[in-house]
Each structure stands twice: as structure tokens, then as C-alpha cells.
Enzyme design. Structure first.
Site, short mmCIF file in Angstrom:
data_model
loop_
_atom_site.label_atom_id
_atom_site.label_comp_id
_atom_site.label_asym_id
_atom_site.label_seq_id
_atom_site.Cartn_x
_atom_site.Cartn_y
_atom_site.Cartn_z
N GLU A 141 0.83 -1.20 0.00
CA GLU A 141 0.00 0.00 0.00
C GLU A 141 0.87 1.25 0.00
OE1 GLU A 141 -3.19 0.21 -0.66
OE2 GLU A 141 -2.40 2.24 -0.84
N ARG A 144 -1.11 7.74 1.59
CA ARG A 144 -0.64 8.66 2.65
C ARG A 144 -1.81 8.92 3.57
NH1 ARG A 144 0.24 13.52 -0.99
NH2 ARG A 144 -1.41 12.37 -2.06
N LYS A 195 8.25 -1.50 -1.42
CA LYS A 195 7.56 -0.75 -0.35
C LYS A 195 8.57 -0.14 0.61
CE LYS A 195 4.60 0.77 2.54
NZ LYS A 195 3.81 1.98 2.26
N ASN A 199 9.50 3.94 0.96
CA ASN A 199 9.30 4.70 2.20
C ASN A 199 10.62 5.18 2.78
OD1 ASN A 199 6.59 4.96 2.34
ND2 ASN A 199 6.33 3.79 4.23
N CYS A 251 4.26 4.81 9.71
CA CYS A 251 4.99 4.05 8.69
C CYS A 251 6.48 4.33 8.57
CB CYS A 251 4.32 4.25 7.34
SG CYS A 251 2.67 3.58 7.33
C1 UDX Z 1 3.87 7.55 4.21
C2 UDX Z 1 4.10 7.42 2.71
O1 UDX Z 1 4.05 8.71 2.12
C3 UDX Z 1 3.00 6.55 2.10
O2 UDX Z 1 3.27 6.36 0.72
C4 UDX Z 1 3.00 5.19 2.81
O3 UDX Z 1 1.97 4.38 2.31
C5 UDX Z 1 2.80 5.39 4.30
O4 UDX Z 1 3.80 6.24 4.83
P1 UDX Z 1 2.28 8.89 5.82
O5 UDX Z 1 3.00 8.17 6.90
O6 UDX Z 1 0.81 8.99 5.86
O7 UDX Z 1 2.64 8.20 4.39
O8 UDX Z 1 2.84 10.36 5.82
P2 UDX Z 1 3.60 11.31 4.81
O9 UDX Z 1 2.64 12.21 4.19
O10 UDX Z 1 4.50 10.51 3.95
O11 UDX Z 1 4.51 12.14 5.85
C6 UDX Z 1 5.38 11.39 6.69
C7 UDX Z 1 6.10 12.36 7.61
O12 UDX Z 1 6.99 13.17 6.84
C8 UDX Z 1 5.17 13.32 8.35
O13 UDX Z 1 5.68 13.52 9.66
C9 UDX Z 1 5.28 14.60 7.54
O14 UDX Z 1 5.04 15.77 8.30
C10 UDX Z 1 6.74 14.54 7.09
N1 UDX Z 1 7.00 15.30 5.88
C11 UDX Z 1 6.41 14.91 4.72
C12 UDX Z 1 7.87 16.38 5.93
O15 UDX Z 1 8.38 16.73 6.99
N2 UDX Z 1 8.14 17.06 4.79
C13 UDX Z 1 7.58 16.71 3.60
O16 UDX Z 1 7.85 17.38 2.60
C14 UDX Z 1 6.68 15.61 3.56
#
Ligand code: UDX
Length: 420
Positions: A141, A144, A195, A199, A251
Site C-alpha cells: 500500500e 498517505r 515498499k 518509504n 509508517c
Molecule cells: C507515508 C508514505 O508517504 C506513504 O506512501 C506510505 O503508504 C505510508 O507512509 P504517511 O505516513 O501517511 O505516508 O505520511 P507522509 O505524508 O508521507 O509524511 C510522513 C512524515 O513526513 C510526516 O511527519 C510529515 O510531516 C513529514 N514530511 C512529509 C515532511 O516533513 N516534509 C515533507 O515534505 C513531507
């Protein structure tokens, strides 16, 4: 097709609703009765996802999606998707579902599991039910949190790891009405590895831009301009280049640790991921020291903190940098910390309890505060009325760890503004 989804959480429910919406008959299974009961009462109480409510109601009312704690529907399923939290739960779910298998069934492991785990699941199911006619595929998966519905309908790719041709037609039918052109078939182990590699790379990219923001601060360059300039290069891409307090969530921390463990257990050196993990954590300690330096300087009595979730657009506080930083502050700042988050207060209270106070809204939270700290990128924090903030704060220091506030506007109004 008949689809059973084992695990009705942050991934299972949105995927179940998506598959019902594109025409399948879906049964979502979860062992937590309260989750199943609330869903059977037409209520999503345990997660917030933009756009999910409307799709859920439509498909729930038209009986396209059902909820149960029983595995019995597995025996007339064409596809069983396992989307439980961790690999341990995947083994438990697989052992349970094996007994119910009847007729050819594709078992899709959507949970993030260590490379090679799908092979083990296949052996386990065959052992529990030697008569079963099934194939195990890896269906990782990439949703986000906060964008689960959007990402379900607009995936960049749908990765399927399979060791035989047989499941291919079933999977093509599963996505027949939506995103079939995005299907990308690889070996099972490659799918599992994609995956983790994706990540870990995204986590590394975020850590890179965070360190670059420290560099830019030191050299008086603008990280916003640097990130934009970098992002114009298609090879770099303009997403995941926003600096912050470090990455968090369920994640990234889990997946980076898991791939590093797999590598270490097999003598592979993943130095970049190792450095990312270590320094992402150090960043939060460093930033909390910076905050304490500013509060000590003015002998602050009250810190107002905006943002508790691990990112904007979700109610999730798991591994939230905001919670980590607050806990670090609490070790040294014995005065009053008051916090606010548009969606995360309930979850944050389970983690912080009464160690901090909770404001009713932004302006209630900043009343009389000496320092305002922004830790989560909620869009509403981009539109704060700075004049109103100025008049209700005691001292006027803004520490903006998400670069949400317009620095020049804040300086013009007499704030001390400290951003990334
Ligand atoms: C992530 C992956 O993006 C997704 O593809 C996977 O399925 C699950 O893990 P998610 O954990 O929902 O998704 O969050 P994401 O939007 O990726 O952000 C992860 C962390 O990085 C957050 O703490 C966010 O604030 C931080 N982040 C993200 C940043 O600090 N800067 C960015 O530019 C993007």
C-alpha cells in the site's frame, strides 16, 4: 468480485470503501468489536480521512460493504486482502483465514511485511489447510494518511508481486473499473522490497531537506527557494522537500527500522537509512533545545504549541514529532505548556494526559503565552491573524518549525520570528 479485507484500520477501511465504490462486494473484518459495531451503525469513529465519510455512507447504505468480526465470508471470496498493522498480525490472520478457504482464492498481503514474508505466509497457509487452492501475492500500500481516498483513486502505480501467472487475471479484474493501467507486476520479493525502498527513500529525502534547511539558515539562503529550485529538476521532483521538525507517523519510523534490521541481520550496509533514522531523532532533541534556549532567555512562563499530530490533515499522533518535542520540553520546562490541534487533541490526550493544557482554539491557546511554537503543518496555521496573536500574547516570540507563517509580516508586527 467478492473481496474480504482482514484489518479495518487506516488502510483496510479506505481500500474496502474504494473497492466497493468501483463495484465489488466487500466484507471488512476486524477483531476489535467496537470498530465493527460503530461501522455497522454507519459511523467511522476511529479515523479521519478527507472524503471517506461520503463514500462509506453511499456503499454502506447500498450494502456493497459489510463489517464483521467473523472470517466466515472468506469461503466465498475471490480475493482476500490482509491489511493488519504488523507482520505478527499477518501471520495470525493468515492462520485463521486458511481454514475458511474454499475454491481458488487470491490472498493479497497489503500490510508492510519484511522481504520474504509472503513466501512464509504461503507455506503457513498450505500447512494449515493442505487442500486449499490459493496464491499469495504482495500488494503493498502507498496511501498517505489524510489522502487515503485521493491516493486510492489516483495511485502513481499499483505494485503486485506474484510468483505465478494465475492471480494476474484476478488482480486485473479487481482493478478493472479503475486504475487497471497502473498495474505493475513484479516478483513477490521485489514488491515487498519496493515498499520499504520507497518509504525509506522518502524518509531520507525529508531528512535531506531538513538538514539543508539548517545549512540555508547558517548561510542566510532561503530553504523555500532552494527546495523550489531543486524541485524543478525532474530527477529530484518537487514533493517531500518541505522542511519540518523531522518525519513521524506509523509508517516511516517502522519501515526504516525494519529494512535496517533486515539488512543488518544479513550483513548488508544501508548507511544512508541508518544515518537518517539516527539524525531524524537527534533533530527533535536539537529543536527542543533551541526552543528552551529562547524560553530561558526571556524567562518564559507559558509556551503555546500549535499542532500535535504527525502531520496536517490527519488526527494521528503516532510517532508525532510534536509529541516527542513536547515530552523533551517537559523535562526542562516546568511551567505551563498549552497545546492545540484541529483534529488530534483526543489522540494527543492519550499520550500527554494532563502534563499539558489544551486550548479551545488557536487564540484561546496563545492567550498570555510568551512563546508560540508551530509543530504541525495544518493549513489553518497558514492563515493566523498575526495582529490578534500579538495583542493576546505576553512576549512575542514565534518558533515556526513548519515555515507556516509569513516571516516578513511577523517581523513587521514586532514579533521575534524563528523559522527553519
Ligand atoms: C507515508 C508514505 O508517504 C506513504 O506512501 C506510505 O503508504 C505510508 O507512509 P504517511 O505516513 O501517511 O505516508 O505520511 P507522509 O505524508 O508521507 O509524511 C510522513 C512524515 O513526513 C510526516 O511527519 C510529515 O510531516 C513529514 N514530511 C512529509 C515532511 O516533513 N516534509 C515533507 O515534505 C513531507
Amino acid at each position: 468480485m467478492k473481496v474480504v479485507i482482514i484489518g479495518t484500520g487506516h488502510v483496510g477501511l479506505p481500500i474496502g470503501v474504494y473497492l466497493a465504490e468501483i463495484g465489488h462486494d466487500v466484507v471488512c473484518v476486524d477483531k476489535v468489536e467496537t470498530i465493527i459495531d460503530s461501522l455497522n451503525n454507519g459511523k467511522i469513529t476511529f479515523l479521519f480521512e478527507e472524503g471517506l465519510e461520503e463514500l462509506f455512507q453511499r456503499n454502506f447504505k447500498s450494502n456493497k460493504i459489510k463489517f464483521t468480526t467473523s472470517f466466515s465470508h472468506v469461503n466465498d471470496a475471490d480475493v482476500v486482502i490482509i491489511s493488519v498493522g504488523t507482520s505478527k498480525h499477518v501471520y495470525n490472520a493468515s492462520t485463521k483465514l486458511a481454514e475458511y478457504l474454499k475454491g481458488y482464492t487470491v490472498i493479497a498481503i497489503k500490510s508492510t511485511v519484511p522481504v520474504g514474508c509472503n513466501d512464509e505466509i504461503e507455506n503457513l497457509i498450505a500447512k494449515v489447510n493442505p487442500e486449499a487452492d490459493f496464491d499469495v501475492v504482495s500488494l503493498p500500500e502507498f496511501l498517505r494518511e489524510g489522502f487515503a481516498v485521493f491516493d486510492s483513486f489516483n495511485p502513481d502505480r499499483i505494485i503486485i508481486g506474484t510468483e505465478s501467472e494465475r492471480p494476474i487475471s484476478i488482480i486485473k479484474e479487481l482493478y478493472g473499473n479503475c486504475n487497471k493501467e497502473k498495474l505493475f507486476f513484479v516478483s513477490r520479493r521485489s514488491a515487498e522490497a519496493i515498499k520499504y525502498a520507497s518509504n525509506s527513500f522518502l524518509a531520507m529525502k525529508i531528512h535531506f531537506i531538513n538538514e539543508m534547511s539548517d545549512f540555508c539558515k547558517e548561510f542566510n539562503a532561503s530553504i523555500r527557494e532552494v527546495a523550489e529550485g531543486m524541485g524543478l529538476d525532474k530527477r529530484i521532483g518537487d514533493e517531500f522537500l518541505t522542511p519540518g521538525p523531522g518525519y513521524g507517523g506509523f509508517c516511516f519510523p517502522k519501515d526504516t527500522h525494519e529494512i535496517l534490521n533486515m539488512a543488518k541481520n544479513n550483513g548488508v550496509n544501508l548507511s544512508l537509512i541508518e544515518t537518517t533514522i539516527k539524525n531524524n531523532k537527534n533533530r527533535m532533541s536539537k529543536l527542543s533545545e533551541n526552543i528552551l534556549y529562547e524560553t530561558n532567555k526571556i524567562k518564559a512562563n507559558k509556551i503555546a504549541i500549535l499542532g500535535l499530530t504527525f502531520k496536517g490533515g490527519t488526527d494521528d499522533c503516532r510517532n508525532s514529532p510534536a509529541i516527542t518535542i513536547i515530552n523533551l520540553l517537559l523535562k526542562h520546562f516546568t511551567y505551563n505548556i498549552i497545546t492545540y490541534d484541529p483534529k488530534g487533541m483526543k489522540n494527543a490526550k492519550n499520550l500527554l494526559g494532563n502534563k499539558v493544557d489544551y486550548g479551545k482554539d488557536v487564540y484561546d491557546t496563545v492567550k498570555g503565552a510568551d512563546v508560540l511554537v508551530i509543530l504541525t503543518d495544518w493549513m489553518e496555521f497558514k492563515k493566523l491573524d498575526l495582529r490578534k496573536l500579538k495583542s493576546s500574547m505576553n512576549h512575542h516570540i514565534i518558533i515556526d518549525l513548519r515555515n507556516m507563517i509569513d516571516k516578513n509580516k511577523a517581523l513587521k508586527l514586532g514579533f521575534t520570528y524563528i523559522g527553519l
